[in-house]
Each structure stands twice: as C-alpha cells, then as structure tokens.
Design an enzyme around this catalytic site. Structure first.
Site, mmCIF file in Angstrom:
data_model
loop_
_atom_site.group_PDB
_atom_site.id
_atom_site.type_symbol
_atom_site.label_atom_id
_atom_site.label_comp_id
_atom_site.label_asym_id
_atom_site.label_seq_id
_atom_site.Cartn_x
_atom_site.Cartn_y
_atom_site.Cartn_z
ATOM 1 N N SER A 1 -9.494 1.576 2.701
ATOM 2 C CA SER A 1 -9.110 1.120 1.368
ATOM 3 C C SER A 1 -9.382 2.243 0.357
ATOM 4 C CB SER A 1 -9.848 -0.172 1.019
ATOM 5 O OG SER A 1 -9.293 -0.776 -0.124
ATOM 6 N N ASP B 1 -0.485 -5.972 5.055
ATOM 7 C CA ASP B 1 -1.481 -5.656 4.030
ATOM 8 C C ASP B 1 -0.967 -6.090 2.660
ATOM 9 O OD1 ASP B 1 -3.401 -4.531 2.346
ATOM 10 O OD2 ASP B 1 -3.716 -2.827 3.676
ATOM 11 N N HIS C 1 -5.048 -5.928 5.474
ATOM 12 C CA HIS C 1 -6.041 -5.057 4.831
ATOM 13 C C HIS C 1 -7.383 -5.052 5.547
ATOM 14 C CE1 HIS C 1 -7.041 -2.231 1.802
ATOM 15 N NE2 HIS C 1 -8.085 -2.913 1.370
#
Length: 708
Positions: free
Chosen positions: A579, A654, A686
């Site tokens: 991330s 995601d 994600h």
C-alpha cells in the site's frame, strides 16, 4: 544467496538437534496471534454496571467479583447450549462473551441475534437476521435492531416488526453505511441516541462519482464490478445525516448546508437527545466547524467553534459529554493531540492536557467525580501509559509503570482497571489495579510463547534524521547471527500517515514471518520516518504536498546506518512494503536506485492522482493545485532509473488502491524498455489474506532468495 542459504541450513539443523524446533512458513504467517499468542485473559470485559469482569477459559466464561471472591462463578458452553436446544437453536461451538448489561450477553445463533440471561439461563428476546443484511446495531434499550440490506436501512423490533426507513432504488444512493471511505475516524453509518428513541444515520449520494471497473473472474464469463471511486481532483460524493424517531415514525434531515461536497464526521448525541453535534470539514480539509443541529426539525443551531490549519485539519474523535452542558474534545490545535473542555455554547473552558506528547485515547470518563482516564505517549512515542486527570484542578496521576505498552480497561465504577502490559522483553503481564495505581493482584505473567522454537526477536534502535529529528527503528537478526559474516538486509517499510510500525511492545510491532525470514540468513530492518503517527503535527505534516520526499530522506538514514554495520553486505539491500509501503518501496528503488538491489512492492500507489479524494487531497491537495508535488511523486517519471530487480504485486479486486496504479507504471516500464516482474492475486482486495497469504509471503521471500 543460495550458498548463504546452505550455510543457514547446516546451522539450523544443528540448532534443531539441540531441541529447538524451526517454525514452518505456515506457522510464521498464520499462527502469530493464535498458537503463538502470549497467554492472556481472552475475551476480557468488565460487566456493565458491576465490579466484576469476565474472561474465556476453555468452554467457560469465568466471572470474577473483584471485591468478593466467594461470588466468582462461571457460565459454561453447556449452559448456553442447553438453553439453545430448548428453544430449537443449533448449539454453539465456542463460548460467547458480548455483555449487554450486568446479566445479559448477546450472540448470533442460527439466523438470530439472541439475548441470553446468564442468571436464569433464559432467552428473553431475539432478533431475526435478514438474509444478506449487514451493519447490525442494537438500540440501548434493546427494543430495536438497525441493519442495512443493499442500499437501504431497516429496523427490526423484538416482536419481529420490520420497518423500512428508506426505499431508495437509484444506483449510487446508500443509507446507513460508513461514508467518506472510512476517513476521519468514521467506521459505521448508524448512531443510536442514548435512550434508543432516535436513530441517526448517514445518507450518501455517490451517483455523480466516477465508476471504476473491476472484473469478477469467478463467473463463467468474467463480470464487470463497478465501484464508485472519487479520484483526487474529481467529483466526490455528497452526504447528509437523517434522524428517525421510533415513536412518531418520522424522519428529519439535518440542514448541513452548502457546499454539498463536504465531510460530516464525529457525530455525537447530546445526553438529553435534543441535539446532534457534527464536525463539518470543508473539502480542502483545512477548516473545521463544530456545529450543533436540532433533532426535532434538523435546523442548524450554531457553530460552537472552528479549527483552521494551513496544511490540514483531521478530526478523528467525537465529542464526549461530561454533562448536558459540557464535553471534551480531542484536537491538535497546539500541534499535539490533547484534550479540551468545552461548554455546549462553544466556550473553551480549558485545555486539560498539554505537552509535547500525544493523547492516544480517552479510556473512561468518571463524570460524577470529574476524572478522565486517558492513554498517552508522555514517557516516549514508543510507549503507552494510563493517566487520570482531575477536570477541576488539573491534578494528574500516572497510573501504570514499566517501560512499554499498557492497554488499560477501567471498571464501570471507576475504582479499578485491568492493565495489559507488554514490552520488547515482556510477552504479556495482566494486573488488577486500583485507579490510584496500586496493584491488587497479578493475573497473568505470560512466558515466551516461542519457547522451544528457534525464533530471533527484534531489538529497538534510535537514529537521527538529517534535521536532528529522532527516528525509531527495529532490527531482527538470525538466531545463529555471526558478527564476522556479511548478511543481506531487507527493509520492511510502510512510512505513511496513521501508521507506527515500531513500538515498545512484544515483537516490537514485527510480524512473525519477518523473524522466520531473518532466520533464513537476512537482517530485517524497519524505520518509522517522518509522516507517521503519534509524534505530533509537525512530524506528520512535513510530508504535505510532497509525498515520498521527506519519507525517502529518512529511510536513507536507515540505509546509512545499515551500511555502517560491519555485518551488513551493503551491496545486497532490499526493500518490501504494501500500500503506502508499496509506494515507498518503488520510491526507494527508483529515486535512490543506487542503494538497492531488490524490491517487492505490494498494492502500490504509483501516481497520487489515481488515489481517492479524502486521503489524497488531505496530503497532496488536488492535482491542479499542486502539479509539481504530483509530478515529483509520480513514479512513472523515474522508470529509467531502475538498476535492481523489482516485483510488483497487486490484487485484481483492489478497491483501495485500484489496479490502474500498477498497470500504468508497468506500461511505462515497457515503453522505456525496462524489465520488471509482476504478479496478480485474483479475487483479493488490497492485500492477500487467509490461506493464500502463505503463498504471498513465500513468493516475497523467494524473490529475495533468488535475486538478493
């Protein structure tokens, strides 16, 4: 690297022969918080309104009376299952512990939420769970359950009556769910009033927000899954707050006014239920108003106070009332998160806490005696301790001792607290204390959960940034560490706001797989750069409008430190993160390419104009307002710099960092004739969780094995 691994295997075999077992990859990835969780009081909770606490032991809920041990008792799984059987429910496999009041617990059984009386073992009420319903929340009086079904919100009574509060069918209208993409401390969309008469809920119109296409490959022919995703600088959704009255069966909408693109957060009810307080934040996120609205008609009553900042204001916690006329508010108005006392007419009565440290939570408020219990970083940014402060005279007591992290739970009568204490050297100690800080009884002193296993534990490190700022890091060495050898080093990075990877707690914040990887012959290193949390506004906001720049400079301080160590092979440095950590991994590989040989970036933001409005514009403003900042952080501009090997990993579903980030960067690599590796995890959103996470961590470690 393979020769180094062979040396590791020889040594580890010798270690195993001495009786120390090696972790399996599955254990390292999946068992840190189960098999290797330090001994504790599982499911600990104070019973509401009583001086009793409970915890789970095997198949029983043990209930301890603090003042009279003769009143100690236990509720068994058999007790509950006998009652369930008598009411035609299937038995439970595990003991539940969700207290509603001093004698009732609530849990899910079959298609119902069941209220269970722990004294007479009866089931006084139950709520039917509608198929596919979500976001269940119960009124304080126990008469209603709110829930969402699709885009609408409903109530269910204990008598089985179902009430539809909304009946929206237009695509893009959503009721009773979390809004603003869970920023500003928002984690739900319904808010019961203190008595349960009213239900406030969010109504969101995102019909004007661009739709981003994802593909569900589980179907016979892949199907389009469109999500509303407001990218930085583009149209955002519009939110209002509605209030339903269960007595009159009417709904009013709060008149929160224009512009419609604003953020409504930190909702709080006044104790008398006549008013709702909302923090109203402008889209630019540099001006917040604390507004009061009438519950009877939705009218705007007044603005109590305002906060402005030339970078951003980020309200995260709702007002907490001391009385119907006063409340406490957490703010970084002076640069550090502190507690302020206000009257409901908007007058600042006093700032209660002050200093170059942060209040991290308000844990309890004893309104009758004017005492607030809070956790803070007063001793160190790496630690958490419990304090009490007298609202009237400001007298403060430090209630916990011992360097490390204290998570304290105060009793309903405010006479006791149970302290869960951990540090880099202490797995877990649980103690019962008076709220004067006196130990009553030590309840748990957990042994090292890795006894019998060959596990290397982290140690904490302190470094200094180029501007003199103190930075904290963590290092893990192999258990067979030999200072005469040269080891490759891998930096595990996040580096973004709302994170703190390094803390004085058991494992130092590290994942167990990092220890597993270290034992394969690596040095694992982590550093919290400026921009991360719990260090005050200046430390965090220095990244404003220039994401990746200051963070990179601080991470390079960590690189210099690693290179100064005789046992680190400075030619074999790697980096991995997910991330924001994926963004940092690629930033380090591309903007400091001479430093690193290998990088593995998971779910990376690669161009901040592809990220969502709330988070992205807080830290970067819009692309039109900050073109240079966006350009400097756009990793496509640096692809020609790559010298090492890079693996980019993304999830095809995601919804947080959309795949466009990785795909556009890879496209740029291709256009520039630069080779990189790419792997996509199907049907994950994600990050990769569940059993597939073992595959992910194995892939990451293998990539470093093969290339570092």
């Amino acid at each position: 690297m393979k020769r180094f691994i062979s040396f590791f295997l020889i040594i580890s075999s010798f270690s195993t022969a001495l009786g120390q077992k090696e972790l399996t990859l599955e254990q390292a990835v999946q068992q840190q918080y189960t098999e290797f969780r330090p001994k504790t009081l599982t499911g600990f909770s104070w019973l509401p309104g009583k001086t009793e606490y409970s915890y789970v032991s095997n198949d029983s809920l043990v209930i301890v009376n603090v003042t009279n041990s003769k009143m100690n008792r236990a509720l068994t799984l058999s007790d509950i299952n006998d009652a369930l059987k008598a009411n035609n429910f299937q038995p439970l496999k595990r003991i539940p512990w969700g207290w509603v009041d001093g004698k009732h617990i609530r849990f899910k059984a079959d298609k119902y939420f069941v209220l269970f009386n722990t004294e007479d073992k009866a089931i006084p009420s139950k709520f039917l769970i509608a198929d596919n319903s979500q976001n269940h929340e119960f009124s304080p009086d126990g008469q209603w359950m709110s829930f969402t079904l699709g885009q609408n919100i409903f109530l269910m009574s204990t008598q089985g009556e179902s009430v539809a509060l909304t009946n929206d069918s237009l695509d893009g209208l959503v009721n009773g769910q979390s809004v603003h993409r869970n920023e500003f401390g928002i984690n739900k969309g319904t808010f019961w009033s203190p008595t349960g008469r009213y239900l406030a809920y969010y109504h969101m119109d995102e019909s004007m927000v661009s739709q981003y296409p994802l593909v569900d490959i589980s179907k016979r022919v892949g199907e389009l899954v469109s999500i509303r995703y407001p990218m930085a600088g583009m149209r955002s959704h519009e939110v209002t707050v509605r209030v339903y009255d269960t007595q009159t069966r009417t709904t009013v909408e709060l008149k929160t006014g224009e512009p419609r693109e604003q953020y409504l957060t930190n909702l709080a009810w006044s104790p008398d239920e006549s008013s709702i307080f909302l923090a109203i934040l402008n889209r630019e996120q540099n001006h917040m108003k604390m507004n009061c609205y009438s519950v009877s008609n939705g009218d705007f009553v007044k603005t109590l106070f305002e906060e402005r900042n030339d970078k951003y204001v980020e309200p995260l916690n709702s007002p907490q009332f001391i009385s119907n006329d006063t409340f406490v508010w957490q703010s970084r108005a002076d640069g550090w998160n502190h507690i302020y006392l206000y009257s409901t007419d908007g007058k600042l009565i006093k700032q209660l806490t002050k200093g170059e440290w942060e209040v991290t939570s308000i844990d309890a408020i004893d309104a009758s005696n004017g005492i607030i219990y809070y956790a803070a970083t007063t001793e160190s940014p790496l630690e958490r301790h419990l304090y009490s402060i007298n609202i009237k005279n400001g007298a403060t007591l430090h209630l916990t001792s011992g360097s490390g992290t204290h998570r304290s739970v105060v009793s309903p009568d405010f006479k006791y607290f149970v302290d869960f204490y951990t540090s880099i050297d202490i797995p877990n100690r649980v103690g019962l204390f008076t709220t004067k800080g006196k130990l009553v009884k030590q309840l748990v002193d957990a042994p090292n959960p890795y006894n019998g296993y060959n596990v290397s534990l982290p140690r904490l490190i302190t470094l200094t940034a180029k501007d003199g700022t103190t930075l904290y890091g963590r290092m893990i060495k192999p258990t067979n560490f030999d200072s005469t050898q040269k080891y490759p080093a891998v930096i595990y990075v996040y580096g973004g706001p709302h994170s703190q990877l390094v803390i004085n707690s058991w494992m130092g914040g590290a994942r167990l797989w990092e220890c597993y990887m270290a034992n394969m012959g690596y040095i694992l290193f982590t550093l919290d750069n400026r921009g991360t949390s719990n260090r005050g506004a200046e430390f965090e906001q220095v990244i404003h409008r220039q994401l990746g720049t200051v963070e990179l400079n601080d991470q390079l301080v960590g690189v210099e430190y690693l290179k100064s160590l005789s046992y680190v092979d400075s030619a074999r440095l790697g980096v991995h993160g997910w991330s924001f950590g994926g963004f940092m991994t690629l930033t380090m590989m591309l903007r400091a390419s001479e430093q690193f040989r290998v990088g593995v970036a998971g779910g990376p933001v690669t161009d901040w104009k592809f990220y969502e409005v709330m988070y992205g514009e807080r830290y970067m403003d819009t692309p039109d307002e900050n073109p240079d900042g966006y350009s400097n952080a756009d990793l496509k501009n640096y692809v020609a710099n790559l010298k090492g090997k890079v693996l980019i990993i993304h999830d095809d579903m995601d919804r947080t960092v959309v795949p466009q980030n990785s795909l556009t960067l890879i496209h740029e690599f291709i256009k520039s004739g630069v080779q990189v590796d790419f792997f996509m995890y199907p049907q994950h959103d994600h990050n990769v969780m569940g059993k597939d996470r073992v595959h992910l961590i194995d892939k990451i470690i293998r990539y470093f094995d093969d290339n570092l």
